[in-house]
Design a protein around this motif. Sequence first.
Motif: not given
Length: 101
Positions: A77-98
């Motif tokens: 994904h051009k110009g994107r960094t921090g995906k190693l943890s960012g993808k998981v964090a995005s799902v956790e945010k939507k769930l509202g929990r770790a």
Amino acid sequence: MLAELTMFPLGKVSGLSAEVSKVLELIERSGLPYQLTAMGTLVEGEWDEVMGLVGRCRERLLQDNERLYIVLKIDDHKGRTGKLSGKVASVEKKLGRALHK
């Protein structure tokens, strides 16, 4: 880019951790962010860095083995960094929990 690499020699009955550790040593020394999982290793970096690392891992295992099984999945994904943890964090945010990790 984020890549998931699975690499091990074929023909061994069991006990692949010694072979996998050879690859992990190279990944660790690369300085690239990575995460070891039970089924592969996630690595984040630029195309040339990651592909060079994949090549070095392949070469290392071919020193002691005649045949390898390699699976490489890439999210480039051009110009994107921090995906190693960012993808998981995005799902956790939507769930509202770790999530359990």
